[in-house]
Design a protein around this motif. Structure first.
Motif, PDB file in Angstrom:
ATOM      1  N   ASP A  18     -29.870 -38.566  35.925  1.00 64.99           N
ATOM      2  CA  ASP A  18     -31.117 -38.689  35.166  1.00 64.99           C
ATOM      3  C   ASP A  18     -31.288 -37.578  34.137  1.00 64.99           C
ATOM      4  O   ASP A  18     -32.013 -37.739  33.159  1.00 64.99           O
ATOM      5  N   ASN A  19     -30.631 -36.452  34.351  1.00 61.53           N
ATOM      6  CA  ASN A  19     -30.812 -35.313  33.465  1.00 61.53           C
ATOM      7  C   ASN A  19     -29.805 -35.351  32.316  1.00 61.53           C
ATOM      8  O   ASN A  19     -28.597 -35.404  32.550  1.00 61.53           O
ATOM      9  N   PRO A  20     -30.280 -35.314  31.082  1.00 60.63           N
ATOM     10  CA  PRO A  20     -29.343 -35.291  29.944  1.00 60.63           C
ATOM     11  C   PRO A  20     -28.634 -33.947  29.850  1.00 60.63           C
ATOM     12  O   PRO A  20     -29.120 -32.931  30.354  1.00 60.63           O
ATOM     13  N   LEU A  21     -27.479 -33.951  29.196  1.00 55.82           N
ATOM     14  CA  LEU A  21     -26.725 -32.723  28.961  1.00 55.82           C
ATOM     15  C   LEU A  21     -27.152 -32.155  27.616  1.00 55.82           C
ATOM     16  O   LEU A  21     -26.871 -32.743  26.570  1.00 55.82           O
ATOM     17  N   THR A  22     -27.841 -31.028  27.631  1.00 57.60           N
ATOM     18  CA  THR A  22     -28.279 -30.395  26.393  1.00 57.60           C
ATOM     19  C   THR A  22     -27.168 -29.489  25.874  1.00 57.60           C
ATOM     20  O   THR A  22     -26.675 -28.626  26.600  1.00 57.60           O
ATOM     21  N   VAL A  23     -26.757 -29.710  24.614  1.00 56.55           N
ATOM     22  CA  VAL A  23     -25.649 -28.935  24.047  1.00 56.55           C
ATOM     23  C   VAL A  23     -26.109 -27.980  22.943  1.00 56.55           C
ATOM     24  O   VAL A  23     -25.396 -27.027  22.614  1.00 56.55           O
ATOM     25  N   ILE A  24     -27.297 -28.213  22.383  1.00 51.60           N
ATOM     26  CA  ILE A  24     -27.886 -27.288  21.411  1.00 51.60           C
ATOM     27  C   ILE A  24     -29.325 -27.010  21.845  1.00 51.60           C
ATOM     28  O   ILE A  24     -30.119 -27.937  22.007  1.00 51.60           O
ATOM     29  N   PHE A  25     -29.643 -25.728  22.030  1.00 52.85           N
ATOM     30  CA  PHE A  25     -30.968 -25.332  22.497  1.00 52.85           C
ATOM     31  C   PHE A  25     -31.731 -24.615  21.395  1.00 52.85           C
ATOM     32  O   PHE A  25     -31.327 -23.549  20.958  1.00 52.85           O
ATOM     33  N   ASP A  26     -32.823 -25.187  20.926  1.00 52.59           N
ATOM     34  CA  ASP A  26     -33.827 -24.503  20.094  1.00 52.59           C
ATOM     35  C   ASP A  26     -33.194 -23.494  19.126  1.00 52.59           C
ATOM     36  O   ASP A  26     -33.490 -22.303  19.156  1.00 52.59           O
ATOM     37  N   THR A  27     -32.330 -23.990  18.261  1.00 57.51           N
ATOM     38  CA  THR A  27     -31.562 -23.135  17.353  1.00 57.51           C
ATOM     39  C   THR A  27     -32.166 -23.113  15.954  1.00 57.51           C
ATOM     40  O   THR A  27     -32.465 -24.171  15.395  1.00 57.51           O
ATOM     41  N   SER A  28     -32.341 -21.916  15.411  1.00 55.75           N
ATOM     42  CA  SER A  28     -32.881 -21.749  14.060  1.00 55.75           C
ATOM     43  C   SER A  28     -32.078 -20.687  13.308  1.00 55.75           C
ATOM     44  O   SER A  28     -31.772 -19.634  13.867  1.00 55.75           O
ATOM     45  N   PHE A  29     -31.750 -20.955  12.067  1.00 53.35           N
ATOM     46  CA  PHE A  29     -31.148 -19.956  11.177  1.00 53.35           C
ATOM     47  C   PHE A  29     -31.159 -20.502   9.757  1.00 53.35           C
ATOM     48  O   PHE A  29     -31.298 -21.714   9.531  1.00 53.35           O
ATOM     49  N   ASP A  30     -31.042 -19.596   8.794  1.00 58.25           N
ATOM     50  CA  ASP A  30     -30.983 -19.960   7.375  1.00 58.25           C
ATOM     51  C   ASP A  30     -29.674 -19.469   6.777  1.00 58.25           C
ATOM     52  O   ASP A  30     -29.087 -18.487   7.254  1.00 58.25           O
TER      53      ASP A  30
END
Length: 229
Positions: A18-30
């Motif tokens: 039931d749990n998805p596999l998260t591969v990118i977490f809350d990423t921010s950059f310019d």
């Protein structure tokens, strides 16, 4: 001037549980115009998924990717395909050349898709062939080219539209050390001379060190940012 703005990017994939596999977490950059940026990390760290999101080849669960002030997520498929063809150059580790087309025809393909005039297509293709040192190999099929020559064709194909942003996924990963160094020299020379912005995903420490800034990913999270050469 910021050419790329990544805000709160999240990407996951479904699993059998039931749990998805998260591969990118809350990423921010310019990334600013003219910068060269390396994205490094172990296999499975999420860097290749991030590259696909930056190219608009995949869509995030949440967050946004903005290039030249336009959000990729706001575009329909046709608009996104054209925007990518016009403004984003992509170099793949596996080359992805069309096997039935010659080196020159592979390079011309993006311009034909964008419906450039035939004389412009010819002029641009001949120019980049000279830049990558393959003008004498222009009529050869990919099967007749070495790995280094095939990667040069892939570089030329990515640069022929004069993109604002160049994305390179392990551009020397399939090459021997000597050939990889030659291809890296060529790539950085072309980027420097054009003032282009480049983001490189790589395991190669030496290649990453040549970039102005390094972003390190671990388990889908941006761990550190450092300055290169």
């Amino acid at each position: 001037m910021k050419i790329l703005q990544v805000k709160n990017l999240v990407k996951s994939y479904p699993q059998t549980s039931d749990n998805p596999l998260t591969v990118i977490f809350d990423t921010s950059f310019d990334v600013c115009q003219g910068e060269t940026v390396a994205i490094t990390g172990h296999s499975g760290s999420g860097k290749t998924t991030l590259m696909a999101l930056l190219a608009g080849l995949d869509t995030p669960d949440s967050g946004s990717v903005m290039i030249r002030g336009e959000k990729l997520g706001k575009m329909d498929e046709d608009r996104l395909a054209r925007f990518r063809a016009e403004w984003i150059g992509i170099i793949f580790q596996q080359f992805h050349l069309m096997p039935h087309l010659t080196a020159k025809e592979n390079i011309m393909l993006p311009l034909e898709i964008l419906k450039y005039k035939s004389e412009d297509i010819e002029r641009r293709a001949n120019r980049v062939l000279r830049q990558v040192g393959l003008d004498k190999r222009k009529d050869h099929l990919p099967s007749q080219l070495s790995g280094g020559e095939s990667q040069r064709v892939a570089i030329a194909r990515a640069l022929v539209v004069e993109p604002s942003l160049l994305l390179a996924d392990e551009p020397t990963g399939n090459l021997d050390t000597n050939t990889g160094e030659q291809v890296a020299d060529l790539l950085f020379d072309l980027v420097d001379s054009s003032g282009m912005t480049m983001i490189v995903v790589t395991h190669n420490i030496e290649l990453a060190a040549r970039c102005r800034r390094n972003l390190k990913f671990e388990h889908g999270r941006l761990q550190a940012a450092s300055m290169g050469n």
